[in-house]
Design a protein around this motif. Structure first.
Motif, short mmCIF file in Angstrom:
data_model
loop_
_atom_site.label_atom_id
_atom_site.label_comp_id
_atom_site.label_asym_id
_atom_site.label_seq_id
_atom_site.Cartn_x
_atom_site.Cartn_y
_atom_site.Cartn_z
N SER A 1 0.82 -1.21 0.00
CA SER A 1 0.00 0.00 0.00
C SER A 1 0.85 1.26 0.00
CB SER A 1 -0.92 0.01 1.22
OG SER A 1 -0.17 0.09 2.42
N ALA A 2 2.13 1.13 0.38
CA ALA A 2 3.02 2.29 0.43
C ALA A 2 3.79 2.49 -0.87
CB ALA A 2 4.00 2.14 1.59
N VAL A 3 3.63 1.57 -1.82
CA VAL A 3 4.36 1.69 -3.08
C VAL A 3 3.98 2.97 -3.82
CG1 VAL A 3 4.67 0.68 -5.37
CG2 VAL A 3 4.77 -0.78 -3.35
N GLY A 4 2.66 3.22 -3.93
CA GLY A 4 2.21 4.43 -4.61
C GLY A 4 2.69 5.69 -3.91
N LEU A 5 2.69 5.66 -2.58
CA LEU A 5 3.18 6.80 -1.81
C LEU A 5 4.65 7.06 -2.09
CD1 LEU A 5 2.81 8.91 0.49
CD2 LEU A 5 3.36 7.08 2.09
N VAL A 6 5.44 5.99 -2.09
CA VAL A 6 6.88 6.13 -2.35
C VAL A 6 7.12 6.71 -3.75
CG1 VAL A 6 9.01 4.84 -2.70
CG2 VAL A 6 7.57 4.32 -0.76
N GLN B 1 16.28 6.50 1.38
CA GLN B 1 15.09 6.91 2.13
C GLN B 1 14.30 5.67 2.59
OE1 GLN B 1 13.99 10.03 2.97
NE2 GLN B 1 15.79 11.00 2.10
N ILE B 2 14.16 4.71 1.69
CA ILE B 2 13.43 3.48 2.02
C ILE B 2 14.15 2.71 3.13
CG2 ILE B 2 12.71 1.23 1.14
CD1 ILE B 2 12.24 2.61 -1.57
N ALA C 1 11.57 -2.40 -4.73
CA ALA C 1 11.09 -2.75 -6.07
C ALA C 1 9.84 -1.97 -6.45
CB ALA C 1 10.80 -4.25 -6.14
N ALA C 2 9.65 -0.80 -5.84
CA ALA C 2 8.44 -0.01 -6.06
C ALA C 2 8.24 0.34 -7.52
CB ALA C 2 8.48 1.28 -5.21
N THR C 3 9.31 0.73 -8.20
CA THR C 3 9.20 1.12 -9.61
C THR C 3 8.72 -0.05 -10.46
OG1 THR C 3 11.03 2.68 -9.29
CG2 THR C 3 10.43 2.13 -11.55
N ARG C 4 9.31 -1.22 -10.25
CA ARG C 4 8.92 -2.39 -11.04
C ARG C 4 7.50 -2.82 -10.71
NH1 ARG C 4 14.37 -6.18 -10.43
NH2 ARG C 4 15.83 -4.71 -11.41
N LEU D 1 2.11 -4.23 -11.84
CA LEU D 1 0.75 -4.36 -11.32
C LEU D 1 -0.16 -3.24 -11.84
CD1 LEU D 1 1.48 -5.36 -7.61
CD2 LEU D 1 0.87 -6.84 -9.52
N GLY D 2 0.39 -2.03 -11.93
CA GLY D 2 -0.45 -0.91 -12.33
C GLY D 2 -1.42 -0.52 -11.23
#
Length: 215
Positions: free
Chosen positions: A26-31, A46-47, A172-175, A180-181
């Motif tokens: 759920s924090a991927v979009g925030l990051v 930062q991560i 791996a937030a970018t990937r 997933l989109g």
């Protein structure tokens, strides 16, 4: 061998209870949004700091959990019921989202900050009220066991593993965002939300049963 299996069960149960609540997905979009202006190396730093802060925050509440409950006169069933309500509420918010995890103003402030690892990433995104309530509940469970120090170490190990998993996911937030989109991320959030509701309701049930037995 029995003690090893018991310790492993303790650690895995800690990870199983914390991971759906921490929910790094759920924090991927925030990051991605608040670190858009950072380089890949700066985002990774930062991560990493955020996950370290998360471990320190949850471990601090683990150690001080018993003291907090004794100071305020909170019973274990009361904590379980309150924690279950908080966890269920977070689960319903994930299952039926109404707004973003943080407001537009908070998101703008996060973008302007040089360091966003503590807030809003570590707190309240990764170590929020739900995970803190679970950790305090684990603290009371450890204090009721025969080997308190070993129990603390095992729970802290579970917290560390959860922090490591969160680091890997956010790293791996970018990937993940590309694979997933938005639709896939929303689907995963809803699945996690349903699991949180189940966990929260079970907490409430255990708390009510504790009250009934004490009466």
């Amino acid at each position: 061998m029995t003690w090893f299996l018991e310790g492993l069960t303790y650690v895995l149960s800690t990870v199983g209870a914390l991971l759906p609540i921490v929910n790094p997905l759920s924090a991927v979009g925030l990051v991605m949004s608040i670190t858009a202006d950072l380089s890949e190396q700066e985002r990774t730093q930062q991560i990493g700091r955020a996950c370290i802060y998360m471990f320190c925050i949850l471990t601090a509440f683990l150690v001080a959990g018993g003291l907090i409950m004794n100071f305020f006169g909170i019973s274990i069933p009361g904590l379980r019921i309150a924690g279950g309500m908080i966890v269920s509420y977070l689960g319903f918010r994930m299952l039926f989202p109404e707004s973003a995890a943080i407001s537009g103003q908070e998101r703008a402030e996060a973008r302007a900050k040089a360091d966003i690892s503590f807030t809003p990433l570590a707190m309240p995104s990764l170590s929020g009220p739900g995970s803190i309530a679970v950790v305090i509940g684990m603290s009371t469970t450890v204090q009721m066991s025969e080997h308190i120090v070993v129990g603390y170490v095992l729970v802290a190990t579970g917290i560390a593993i959860t922090a490591l998993i969160s680091y890997i996911v956010l790293r791996a937030a970018t990937r993940l965002d590309k694979i997933l989109g938005a639709t896939g991320m929303n689907a995963m959030a809803r699945i996690m939300g349903f699991l949180l509701i189940c966990i929260g309701i079970q907490f409430v049930i255990n708390g009510v049963l504790g009250v009934v037995k004490s009466v």
